[in-house]
Design a protein around this motif. Structure first.
Motif, PDB file in Angstrom:
ATOM      1  N   GLY A  59       0.760  -1.168  -0.095  1.00  0.00           N
ATOM      2  CA  GLY A  59      -0.003  -0.072  -0.165  1.00  0.00           C
ATOM      3  C   GLY A  59       0.817   1.125   0.032  1.00  0.00           C
ATOM      4  O   GLY A  59       0.263   2.261   0.231  1.00  0.00           O
ATOM      5  N   LEU A  60       2.228   1.066  -0.305  1.00  0.00           N
ATOM      6  CA  LEU A  60       2.971   2.327  -0.344  1.00  0.00           C
ATOM      7  C   LEU A  60       2.887   3.037  -1.755  1.00  0.00           C
ATOM      8  O   LEU A  60       3.127   2.378  -2.505  1.00  0.00           O
ATOM      9  CB  LEU A  60       4.428   1.890  -0.121  1.00  0.00           C
ATOM     10  CG  LEU A  60       5.495   2.969  -0.105  1.00  0.00           C
ATOM     11  CD1 LEU A  60       5.331   3.917   1.241  1.00  0.00           C
ATOM     12  CD2 LEU A  60       6.899   2.522  -0.270  1.00  0.00           C
ATOM     13  N   PRO A  61       2.338   4.237  -1.594  1.00  0.00           N
ATOM     14  CA  PRO A  61       2.464   4.963  -2.928  1.00  0.00           C
ATOM     15  C   PRO A  61       3.747   5.053  -3.728  1.00  0.00           C
ATOM     16  O   PRO A  61       4.568   5.414  -2.971  1.00  0.00           O
ATOM     17  CB  PRO A  61       1.739   6.400  -2.586  1.00  0.00           C
ATOM     18  CG  PRO A  61       0.986   6.353  -1.194  1.00  0.00           C
ATOM     19  CD  PRO A  61       2.081   5.180  -0.458  1.00  0.00           C
ATOM     20  N   LEU A  62       3.651   5.004  -4.822  1.00  0.00           N
ATOM     21  CA  LEU A  62       4.998   4.906  -5.529  1.00  0.00           C
ATOM     22  C   LEU A  62       5.615   6.259  -5.649  1.00  0.00           C
ATOM     23  O   LEU A  62       6.883   6.251  -5.780  1.00  0.00           O
ATOM     24  CB  LEU A  62       4.712   4.614  -7.063  1.00  0.00           C
ATOM     25  CG  LEU A  62       4.364   3.222  -7.418  1.00  0.00           C
ATOM     26  CD1 LEU A  62       4.448   2.846  -8.811  1.00  0.00           C
ATOM     27  CD2 LEU A  62       5.126   2.300  -6.645  1.00  0.00           C
ATOM     28  N   ASN A  63       4.980   7.429  -5.506  1.00  0.00           N
ATOM     29  CA  ASN A  63       5.596   8.862  -5.080  1.00  0.00           C
ATOM     30  C   ASN A  63       6.353   8.852  -3.838  1.00  0.00           C
ATOM     31  O   ASN A  63       7.033   9.824  -3.592  1.00  0.00           O
ATOM     32  CB  ASN A  63       4.730   9.780  -5.419  1.00  0.00           C
ATOM     33  CG  ASN A  63       3.551   9.796  -4.477  1.00  0.00           C
ATOM     34  OD1 ASN A  63       3.352   8.776  -3.895  1.00  0.00           O
ATOM     35  ND2 ASN A  63       3.067  11.074  -4.223  1.00  0.00           N
ATOM     36  N   HIS A  64       6.217   7.701  -2.838  1.00  0.00           N
ATOM     37  CA  HIS A  64       6.933   7.804  -1.801  1.00  0.00           C
ATOM     38  C   HIS A  64       8.028   6.624  -1.616  1.00  0.00           C
ATOM     39  O   HIS A  64       8.702   6.439  -0.590  1.00  0.00           O
ATOM     40  CB  HIS A  64       6.128   7.669  -0.457  1.00  0.00           C
ATOM     41  CG  HIS A  64       5.070   8.947  -0.237  1.00  0.00           C
ATOM     42  ND1 HIS A  64       5.352   9.584   0.659  1.00  0.00           N
ATOM     43  CD2 HIS A  64       3.935   9.367  -0.894  1.00  0.00           C
ATOM     44  CE1 HIS A  64       4.462  10.531   0.866  1.00  0.00           C
ATOM     45  NE2 HIS A  64       3.693  10.228  -0.203  1.00  0.00           N
ATOM     46  N   LEU A  65       8.413   6.143  -2.844  1.00  0.00           N
ATOM     47  CA  LEU A  65       9.477   5.285  -3.250  1.00  0.00           C
ATOM     48  C   LEU A  65      10.531   5.915  -4.075  1.00  0.00           C
ATOM     49  O   LEU A  65      10.301   6.247  -4.986  1.00  0.00           O
ATOM     50  CB  LEU A  65       8.830   4.049  -3.860  1.00  0.00           C
ATOM     51  CG  LEU A  65       9.738   2.905  -4.110  1.00  0.00           C
ATOM     52  CD1 LEU A  65      10.504   2.314  -2.842  1.00  0.00           C
ATOM     53  CD2 LEU A  65       9.312   1.793  -5.056  1.00  0.00           C
ATOM     54  N   ASN A  66      11.688   6.009  -3.545  1.00  0.00           N
ATOM     55  CA  ASN A  66      12.732   6.847  -3.810  1.00  0.00           C
ATOM     56  C   ASN A  66      13.859   5.962  -4.156  1.00  0.00           C
ATOM     57  O   ASN A  66      14.300   4.959  -3.646  1.00  0.00           O
ATOM     58  CB  ASN A  66      13.130   7.795  -3.004  1.00  0.00           C
ATOM     59  CG  ASN A  66      12.150   8.758  -2.585  1.00  0.00           C
ATOM     60  OD1 ASN A  66      11.899   9.559  -3.396  1.00  0.00           O
ATOM     61  ND2 ASN A  66      11.530   8.498  -1.283  1.00  0.00           N
ATOM     62  N   PHE A  67      14.473   5.909  -5.412  1.00  0.00           N
ATOM     63  CA  PHE A  67      15.717   5.200  -6.039  1.00  0.00           C
ATOM     64  C   PHE A  67      16.900   6.177  -6.060  1.00  0.00           C
ATOM     65  O   PHE A  67      16.974   7.328  -6.665  1.00  0.00           O
ATOM     66  CB  PHE A  67      15.469   4.514  -7.274  1.00  0.00           C
ATOM     67  CG  PHE A  67      14.599   3.552  -7.141  1.00  0.00           C
ATOM     68  CD1 PHE A  67      14.498   2.307  -6.373  1.00  0.00           C
ATOM     69  CD2 PHE A  67      13.151   3.954  -7.779  1.00  0.00           C
ATOM     70  CE1 PHE A  67      13.433   1.442  -6.400  1.00  0.00           C
ATOM     71  CE2 PHE A  67      12.159   2.954  -7.818  1.00  0.00           C
ATOM     72  CZ  PHE A  67      12.315   1.616  -6.814  1.00  0.00           C
ATOM     73  N   LEU A  68      17.931   5.663  -5.396  1.00  0.00           N
ATOM     74  CA  LEU A  68      19.425   6.667  -5.592  1.00  0.00           C
ATOM     75  C   LEU A  68      20.418   5.556  -6.421  1.00  0.00           C
ATOM     76  O   LEU A  68      20.021   4.272  -6.659  1.00  0.00           O
ATOM     77  CB  LEU A  68      19.766   6.835  -4.273  1.00  0.00           C
ATOM     78  CG  LEU A  68      19.120   8.113  -3.353  1.00  0.00           C
ATOM     79  CD1 LEU A  68      19.787   8.305  -2.133  1.00  0.00           C
ATOM     80  CD2 LEU A  68      19.043   9.236  -4.372  1.00  0.00           C
ATOM     81  N   ASP A  69      21.580   6.076  -6.712  1.00  0.00           N
ATOM     82  CA  ASP A  69      22.234   5.242  -7.767  1.00  0.00           C
ATOM     83  C   ASP A  69      23.717   4.917  -7.019  1.00  0.00           C
ATOM     84  O   ASP A  69      24.655   4.978  -7.665  1.00  0.00           O
ATOM     85  CB  ASP A  69      22.537   5.957  -8.980  1.00  0.00           C
ATOM     86  CG  ASP A  69      21.087   5.902  -9.798  1.00  0.00           C
ATOM     87  OD1 ASP A  69      20.673   5.049 -10.085  1.00  0.00           O
ATOM     88  OD2 ASP A  69      20.841   6.980 -10.320  1.00  0.00           O
TER      89      ASP A  69
END
Length: 239
Positions: free
Chosen positions: A96-106
């Protein structure tokens, strides 16, 4: 013998966890995951509980996990990272985590360090979100990337008293860590719905296979996966 000792240790820790206080649920939290799957293995119950109470959860996954097939097959690392991030989005949807609250770094997989340019992006994200609590991997995790992730966050937030800091457990269950800070331990007990969703999210990571026939997330030890399917989640308040 190692697996036997591992199973005994896991059972002892679970028993000792039963009497510990409940994990307090803050208004906003940030979970720092070194690789795609750490957020699910360690914090699925927490993510669901916070969201269920109408509060805010943000997750940042530091690396793409591009070394999970290193030396084993000819999959392009870029393809591997994109595929693992797709699994992260699937798992987020299950929880149920909104995708705009999922962050990817490199950050480079296997070489996460404070000196990486991505640290500036992480600092910007923390400054923007100003979470009430940040969750980092436990200091007994055994993997350099996990330890580095925690150290980076500690350096970035310094003595900022507005943010509480907690450690969560992933590889902690697998390694022979006996020096445990029980006085600062907290437990989150999942209800049946939360526990079912956690197992579905774990499966979303470990079941899909790459063209080589190995899981995209790499082959994880069965004892490790089984330990993380527990109905409880163990946390330690760092400060």
């Amino acid at each position: 013998m190692k697996n036997f000792i591992r199973r005994i240790r896991i059972q002892i820790i679970r028993i000792l966890s039963c009497g510990k206080r409940r994990l307090p649920i803050k208004e906003s939290i940030l979970i720092i995951a070194p690789h795609p799957d750490d957020e699910v293995l360690g914090c699925s119950g927490l993510i669901q509980r916070v969201l269920g109470e109408g509060k805010q959860v943000d997750v940042v996954i530091l690396s793409g996990g591009g070394k999970s097939h290193s030396g084993c097959c000819s999959i392009d690392e870029k393809e591997l990272i994109e595929s693992r991030r797709a699994l992260s989005r699937t798992a987020a949807g299950i929880l149920g985590l909104p995708l705009n609250h999922l962050n990817f770094l490199d950050y480079p997989d296997g070489e996460i360090s404070f000196d990486c340019p991505e640290t500036r992006k992480l600092k910007t994200l923390i400054d923007k979100l100003r979470p009430k609590a940040i969750f980092i991997p436990h200091k007994g995790e055994g993997w350099n990337d996990h330890l580095a992730a925690g150290d980076i966050v500690k350096k970035l937030i310094g003595e900022d008293s507005c943010m509480e800091l907690y450690e969560y457990c992933v590889w902690f269950w697998y390694y022979n860590t006996w020096n445990i800070d029980w006085k600062n331990a907290c437990v989150l007990k999942m209800n049946r719905q939360e526990h079912t969703a956690k197992n579905r999210a774990i499966d979303a990571y470990i079941q899909p296979v790459a063209p080589c026939g190995r899981p995209w997330s790499g082959v994880l030890p069965k004892a490790f996966v089984r330990a993380n399917r527990w109905r409880g989640e163990l946390y330690f308040r760092e400060r």
